[in-house]
Design a protein around this motif. Structure first.
Motif, short mmCIF file in Angstrom:
data_model
loop_
_atom_site.label_atom_id
_atom_site.label_comp_id
_atom_site.label_asym_id
_atom_site.label_seq_id
_atom_site.Cartn_x
_atom_site.Cartn_y
_atom_site.Cartn_z
N UNK A 42 106.21 2.38 37.65
CA UNK A 42 105.60 2.72 39.08
C UNK A 42 106.08 4.08 39.42
N UNK A 43 107.22 4.55 38.98
CA UNK A 43 107.78 5.86 39.43
C UNK A 43 107.02 6.73 38.89
N UNK A 44 106.35 6.76 37.55
CA UNK A 44 105.68 7.69 36.90
C UNK A 44 104.25 7.61 37.17
N UNK A 45 103.50 6.54 37.69
CA UNK A 45 102.37 6.62 38.75
C UNK A 45 102.31 7.16 39.80
N UNK A 46 103.51 7.05 40.62
CA UNK A 46 103.68 7.53 41.78
C UNK A 46 103.67 9.20 41.80
N UNK A 47 104.55 9.56 40.60
CA UNK A 47 104.60 10.97 40.45
C UNK A 47 103.16 11.65 40.13
N UNK A 48 102.34 11.08 39.12
CA UNK A 48 101.04 11.49 38.80
C UNK A 48 100.28 11.32 40.05
N UNK A 49 100.18 10.50 40.79
CA UNK A 49 99.58 10.52 42.17
C UNK A 49 100.14 11.73 43.03
N UNK A 50 101.12 11.91 43.01
CA UNK A 50 101.46 13.07 44.16
C UNK A 50 100.97 14.38 43.36
N UNK A 51 101.19 14.51 41.97
CA UNK A 51 100.59 15.84 41.41
C UNK A 51 99.06 15.73 41.63
#
Length: 219
Positions: A42-51
């Motif tokens: 979930x954290x990785x997906x949220x970081x990608x979404x922010x990028x």
């Protein structure tokens, strides 16, 4: 024969060396290991979404800036095109002003007749289509930005510097003046207002003196 003891079920084989505590710990470790893996995903997906959002905002800002620059460029091109057109028309029409002056003088003297009249009217129609406008009228206030004073006089019936005669009309294209109107101007008579004011003061003073003395003295 051996008799089976009723009331007892068979249980699965359990290693003899495995204790109940070890089995409980193994089950807890499996549950603990599976939970952190989901959180990391979930954290990785949220970081990608922010990028992706940051990149989208940057591209949107760049697009808006390019659109504003393009609009400014179009306005500059249109303004320059109009300016070049006015300059070209002004250069052409400046060469025709003496001819237009001759036409105006001929009209004033009643000589604009026959074929010459038709040609003159056609010429005036063409220059009007090109945007040429005539200005300058008798009685309007003198404006040094559009008038050129060739004659000067004083007049008692004016309250400011006024164009009393149009010697040559002025011409403009849009806001661009090709030739100022050449005029004769008249200014208010010097001392006219001061003399009038002085006479009024003298009359009022004489009247006040007569009232104080009881009237004018008899000779």
């Amino acid at each position: 024969m051996t008799e089976e003891t009723p009331g007892f079920d068979e249980k699965p084989d359990v290693p003899s060396d495995a204790a109940p505590e070890d089995a409980a710990q193994a089950e807890s470790a499996d549950k603990a290991g599976s939970a952190p893996a989901g959180d990391v995903t979930d954290v990785a997906l949220q970081a990608q979404l922010d990028q992706v959002r940051t990149a989208l905002n940057e591209r949107t800002t760049d697009l808006q800036r390019l659109q504003a620059e393009y609009q400014n460029y179009r306005r500059r091109v249109e303004r320059d095109r109009i300016t070049v057109k006015e300059i070209a028309a002004a250069n052409l029409l400046s060469e025709l002003l003496p001819t237009l002056d001759d036409v105006g003088r001929a009209r004033e003297h009643g000589e604009l007749v026959g074929g010459f009249k038709s040609v003159a009217e056609s010429l005036e129609t063409v220059v009007a289509k090109l945007g040429l406008q005539q200005f300058g009228k008798e009685g309007e206030p003198f404006d040094p930005t559009i008038h050129e004073a060739l004659m000067h006089s004083y007049a008692p019936d004016v309250t400011e510097t006024t164009c009393v005669a149009i010697l040559q009309p002025g011409y403009r294209i849009g806001e661009r003046t090709i030739r100022p109107a050449r005029v004769a101007v008249a200014e208010p008579q010097p001392g006219a207002q001061g003399t009038k004011s002085g006479s009024d003061v003298d009359a009022k003073g004489a009247k006040a003196s007569d009232e104080e003395s009881g009237g004018p003295e008899e000779g």
